[in-house]
Design an enzyme around this catalytic site. Sequence first.
Site, PDB file in Angstrom:
ATOM      1  N   GLY A 181       0.817  -1.193   0.000  1.00  0.00           N
ATOM      2  CA  GLY A 181       0.000   0.000   0.000  1.00  0.00           C
ATOM      3  C   GLY A 181       0.852   1.245   0.000  1.00  0.00           C
ATOM      4  N   GLU A 200      -0.848   2.592   6.532  1.00  0.00           N
ATOM      5  CA  GLU A 200      -1.002   3.610   5.485  1.00  0.00           C
ATOM      6  C   GLU A 200      -1.869   4.779   5.939  1.00  0.00           C
ATOM      7  OE1 GLU A 200       0.949   3.560   3.115  1.00  0.00           O
ATOM      8  OE2 GLU A 200       1.604   1.481   3.304  1.00  0.00           O
ATOM      9  N   HIS A 241       0.299   7.217   7.579  1.00  0.00           N
ATOM     10  CA  HIS A 241       0.954   8.150   6.651  1.00  0.00           C
ATOM     11  C   HIS A 241      -0.011   9.261   6.229  1.00  0.00           C
ATOM     12  CE1 HIS A 241       4.701   6.063   6.265  1.00  0.00           C
ATOM     13  NE2 HIS A 241       4.197   4.980   5.688  1.00  0.00           N
ATOM     14  N   HIS A 276       7.712   6.582   8.783  1.00  0.00           N
ATOM     15  CA  HIS A 276       8.246   5.337   9.309  1.00  0.00           C
ATOM     16  C   HIS A 276       9.115   5.642  10.517  1.00  0.00           C
ATOM     17  CE1 HIS A 276       7.714   3.839   4.952  1.00  0.00           C
ATOM     18  NE2 HIS A 276       6.762   3.270   5.699  1.00  0.00           N
ATOM     19  N   THR A 314       9.274   7.820  19.982  1.00  0.00           N
ATOM     20  CA  THR A 314       9.581   6.579  19.269  1.00  0.00           C
ATOM     21  C   THR A 314      11.102   6.419  19.277  1.00  0.00           C
ATOM     22  OG1 THR A 314       9.617   7.738  17.129  1.00  0.00           O
ATOM     23  CG2 THR A 314       7.558   6.669  17.784  1.00  0.00           C
TER      24      THR A 314
END
Length: 439
Positions: A200, A254, A257, A263, A292
């Site tokens: 995707g 997706e 995004h 990412h 993260t």
Amino acid sequence: MKKILGAAAVCSMLLSTETFAQQHRHKCGATDVEKAMEVAHPGYLQAVKTAFLKAKQNAAFKEAQRSNAPDTVYRIRTVVHVVYTKPEENLDDSIILSQIDVLNEDYRRRNADTVNTRSVFQEFAADAGIEFFLADTDPDGNPTTGITHTQGSPPPSIFGGFGANDEVKSQSTGGVNAWPTDRYFNIWVCDIMGGLGVLGYAYPPAAPLPNWGSQNPNADSSKQGVVLYYKAVGRNNPYAIDSTVNGGRSATHEAGHYFGLRHIWGDDQSFLGPGNKCAGDQGGGEDGIDDTPDAKDASQQTCDTTKNTCPDPNMLQDYPDMVENYMDYSSDDCLNMFTNGQVALMREVIRLYRPGIAEKVPNVAASIKQVRYAADVKISPNPAKNEIWVEVPANESNVSIQILSVEGKLVQTVQTSIARTNINVAGLQQGVYFLAVGN
């Protein structure tokens, strides 16, 4: 009859040369379509960066509150376009419904595998307060299921392909046109590139640059949305590739995004500038989200919880790679969380760049947390037909009583300063409702 659940109950994814049969492959084409758009429209990546940084700056305050249950839920009006050339690509609606279920579970942190979030990351895991529902009205005002099925005619190159062509998104190139992307979250399901390595892709929001004018790629609303490989949709898909991508998490990734997330390893460092991926977000090569942990590369279809590609012995807490994050490439059965920082960013992106696709409703879970005397709130009669009496502790004043539908929509609010309040519910449709009481 109307059943009121009272305070006691509620309150009562570039093309890989490897095939899907091999373990290591490119999963998401988002980075590659961004690069293609940059070639076609120089300055596009800067616009994406501008949008990201603006959203992040505005999100900082909300993130600082570290709220794992936002007060407001964004309900995303969604349409799924199934575009097929072979019968097997024409997925049954039940598979699409399964995919919507996965999205809702993942974005509300109601997925059963939250128990697999490692303890070191539990404090960062958050409910995004984002839900998805299939549109019940099309752009012309007609009733719809929110799912369309179109027999397409792919061009000789790549159906739904790259080079910023997006053939699946236009009737003129064998696909189907988007519904107005300022009102609907469009998802296209098709045979992307013949299944050669991509599950995707999606475009993140891009802030308008004044020197572009009508050439601003962001003005091309027909490209906004998510494209999914038909074999990676839902968790009841009979054509699922293998066990690593049969959980519907490609859509979760997706959509991330689409809502502005990158990412977690920061792709190839081209977005935030050159830098060391293990030097933190300020080093220029990471995803721009503070909670993260740094990572050198994607986790390719594995769930290796021993990975720590950016060790830092000087830190009080040396975090491993967050392989369970939806924005990694881990197998579907490994993915189970967004972080507080990712949630704050996505919610700001919706507010700043995609407001028309969302309905705002109160978060029932958050409201429940604010109830102070749940066991002492009494409702009668229950079930009710025309009216209910709500009793709160006598020492409470300026109490807010909210009646919400099971979808979390606020349908009625009453402010009261007395212990026993009568509420007329004759105008409510028969069904189950939640009642939240607080100050």
